[in-house]
Design a protein around this motif. Structure first.
Motif, short mmCIF file in Angstrom:
data_model
loop_
_atom_site.label_atom_id
_atom_site.label_comp_id
_atom_site.label_asym_id
_atom_site.label_seq_id
_atom_site.Cartn_x
_atom_site.Cartn_y
_atom_site.Cartn_z
N SER A 183 -9.14 -7.51 7.73
CA SER A 183 -10.85 -6.53 7.48
C SER A 183 -11.12 -7.68 6.19
O SER A 183 -10.80 -8.02 5.38
CB SER A 183 -10.61 -5.51 6.87
OG SER A 183 -11.62 -4.78 6.49
N ALA A 184 -12.87 -7.56 6.75
CA ALA A 184 -13.31 -8.06 5.19
C ALA A 184 -13.40 -7.30 4.44
O ALA A 184 -14.08 -7.59 3.46
CB ALA A 184 -15.24 -8.27 5.98
N PHE A 185 -13.58 -5.69 4.67
CA PHE A 185 -13.55 -5.09 3.32
C PHE A 185 -12.14 -3.98 2.93
O PHE A 185 -12.34 -4.56 1.35
CB PHE A 185 -13.94 -3.61 4.64
CG PHE A 185 -14.97 -4.00 5.03
CD1 PHE A 185 -16.38 -3.49 3.94
CD2 PHE A 185 -15.58 -3.63 6.04
CE1 PHE A 185 -17.88 -3.60 4.83
CE2 PHE A 185 -16.88 -4.17 6.61
CZ PHE A 185 -17.79 -4.41 5.78
N PHE A 186 -11.60 -4.26 2.77
CA PHE A 186 -10.13 -3.89 2.91
C PHE A 186 -8.66 -4.54 3.28
O PHE A 186 -8.89 -5.17 4.30
CB PHE A 186 -9.56 -2.49 3.01
CG PHE A 186 -10.65 -1.32 2.78
CD1 PHE A 186 -10.16 -0.51 1.41
CD2 PHE A 186 -11.38 -1.35 3.02
CE1 PHE A 186 -11.12 0.66 0.96
CE2 PHE A 186 -12.69 -0.18 2.45
CZ PHE A 186 -12.20 0.74 1.43
N GLU A 187 -7.62 -5.15 2.27
CA GLU A 187 -6.58 -6.20 2.75
C GLU A 187 -6.17 -4.79 3.29
O GLU A 187 -5.79 -3.84 3.68
CB GLU A 187 -6.07 -6.67 1.11
CG GLU A 187 -7.56 -7.46 0.20
CD GLU A 187 -6.78 -8.64 -0.26
OE1 GLU A 187 -5.55 -8.76 -0.47
OE2 GLU A 187 -7.50 -9.08 -1.27
N ASN A 188 -4.53 -5.99 3.77
CA ASN A 188 -4.22 -5.21 4.90
C ASN A 188 -2.91 -3.93 4.18
O ASN A 188 -2.27 -3.07 4.84
CB ASN A 188 -2.69 -5.43 5.35
CG ASN A 188 -3.40 -6.51 6.50
OD1 ASN A 188 -4.77 -6.74 6.95
ND2 ASN A 188 -3.02 -7.39 7.36
N ASP A 189 -2.95 -3.69 2.47
CA ASP A 189 -2.67 -3.10 1.90
C ASP A 189 -3.09 -1.42 2.43
O ASP A 189 -2.70 -0.37 1.82
CB ASP A 189 -1.70 -3.15 0.80
CG ASP A 189 -3.27 -3.29 -0.56
OD1 ASP A 189 -4.35 -3.32 -0.22
OD2 ASP A 189 -3.71 -3.84 -1.14
N ARG A 190 -4.71 -1.55 2.34
CA ARG A 190 -5.45 -0.95 3.06
C ARG A 190 -5.72 0.08 1.79
O ARG A 190 -6.83 0.89 1.39
CB ARG A 190 -5.23 0.33 3.94
CG ARG A 190 -4.61 -0.44 4.99
CD ARG A 190 -4.65 -1.42 6.01
NE ARG A 190 -5.98 -0.59 6.73
CZ ARG A 190 -6.70 -1.43 5.92
NH1 ARG A 190 -7.11 -2.36 5.86
NH2 ARG A 190 -8.23 -1.09 7.01
N LYS A 191 -6.23 -0.41 -0.07
CA LYS A 191 -6.12 0.04 -1.18
C LYS A 191 -6.76 -1.01 -1.53
O LYS A 191 -8.21 -0.97 -2.33
CB LYS A 191 -5.33 -0.20 -2.12
CG LYS A 191 -4.29 1.42 -1.17
CD LYS A 191 -3.45 1.74 -2.90
CE LYS A 191 -2.33 2.09 -1.77
NZ LYS A 191 -1.10 1.99 -1.20
N THR A 192 -6.64 -2.88 -1.36
CA THR A 192 -6.98 -3.86 -2.31
C THR A 192 -8.39 -3.74 -1.37
O THR A 192 -8.46 -4.39 -0.19
CB THR A 192 -6.15 -4.71 -2.22
OG1 THR A 192 -4.98 -5.16 -2.59
CG2 THR A 192 -6.98 -6.18 -3.50
#
Ligand code: VGL
Ligand code: ZN
Length: 196
Positions: A116-125
């Motif tokens: 994603s252009a918004f959140f990295e794959n940890d869904r936090k960064t």
């Protein structure tokens, strides 16, 4: 209430002949160049991995490309080495217009992939794109680029969740379609209220 065009990962490695070629990937270049004429705010993203990135199968000796592994944040598809920082594969397609307002690089942390252009794959960064768009008063987004079922879909889903009105221009996207990933991405985007 302005609208922005977000051009996702139109890089050599995702085009025919590249390390992670998306079928017909270079077909998105002409329609995206035409779309750029219509938007005051244009953002391009660039997948930008260091060598040894944990999303590379080559970083996991017992694994082959397109298998999965468990990383600290969950299941991760393992890809062929691609979009290595500073290489020709990481460069934008030579015919793509790159005179946008912002070039956002992602996937540069060795231990975390970022579709994603918004959140990295940890869904936090966070990448910071949401703050940029908010400060510029952008509320509507058109997304185009590569690949429909990975970086485009993840970006569209995050954008919808963040409250943007999101449209994906399928004519200016192409997908990888790994084990039904394209159908799943389309269904998920539809369910999230993304327009096509
Ligand atoms: C992408 C897989 C790995 C994409 C990036 O741009 O969709 N897919 N890295
Ligand atoms: Zn990548």
């Amino acid at each position: 209430m302005t609208a922005a065009l977000i051009v996702i990962d139109v890089q050599n490695d995702f085009c025919p002949g590249g390390a992670l070629a998306v079928p017909d990937g270079d077909a998105v270049v002409a329609p995206i160049n035409a779309l750029m004429e219509q938007y005051d705010t244009v953002i391009l993203t660039q997948d930008w991995h260091p060598s040894g990135h944990q999303s590379f199968a080559s970083a996991h000796p017992e694994k082959a490309p397109f298998e999965t592994t468990e990383l600290s944040y969950g299941t991760q598809v393992l890809w062929p080495d691609h979009c290595m920082q500073g290489t020709d594969g990481a460069a934008f397609h030579r015919d793509l217009r790159t005179d946008g307002d912002l070039i956002l690089r992602k996937g540069f942390r060795a231990a975390i992939d970022s579709y994603s252009a918004f959140f990295e794959n940890d869904r936090k960064t966070v990448t910071g794109l949401h703050g940029y768009l908010q400060e510029r008063g952008v509320s509507r987004l058109l997304l185009a680029g590569l690949a429909t079922d990975f970086c485009v879909a993840y970006s569209a889903l995050d954008a919808a969740e963040l409250g943007y009105a999101v449209t994906v221009d399928l004519n200016a996207c192409r997908g990888i379609d790994l084990d039904g990933s394209l159908d799943a991405a389309m269904r998920n985007m539809q369910a999230a209220g993304v327009s096509f």
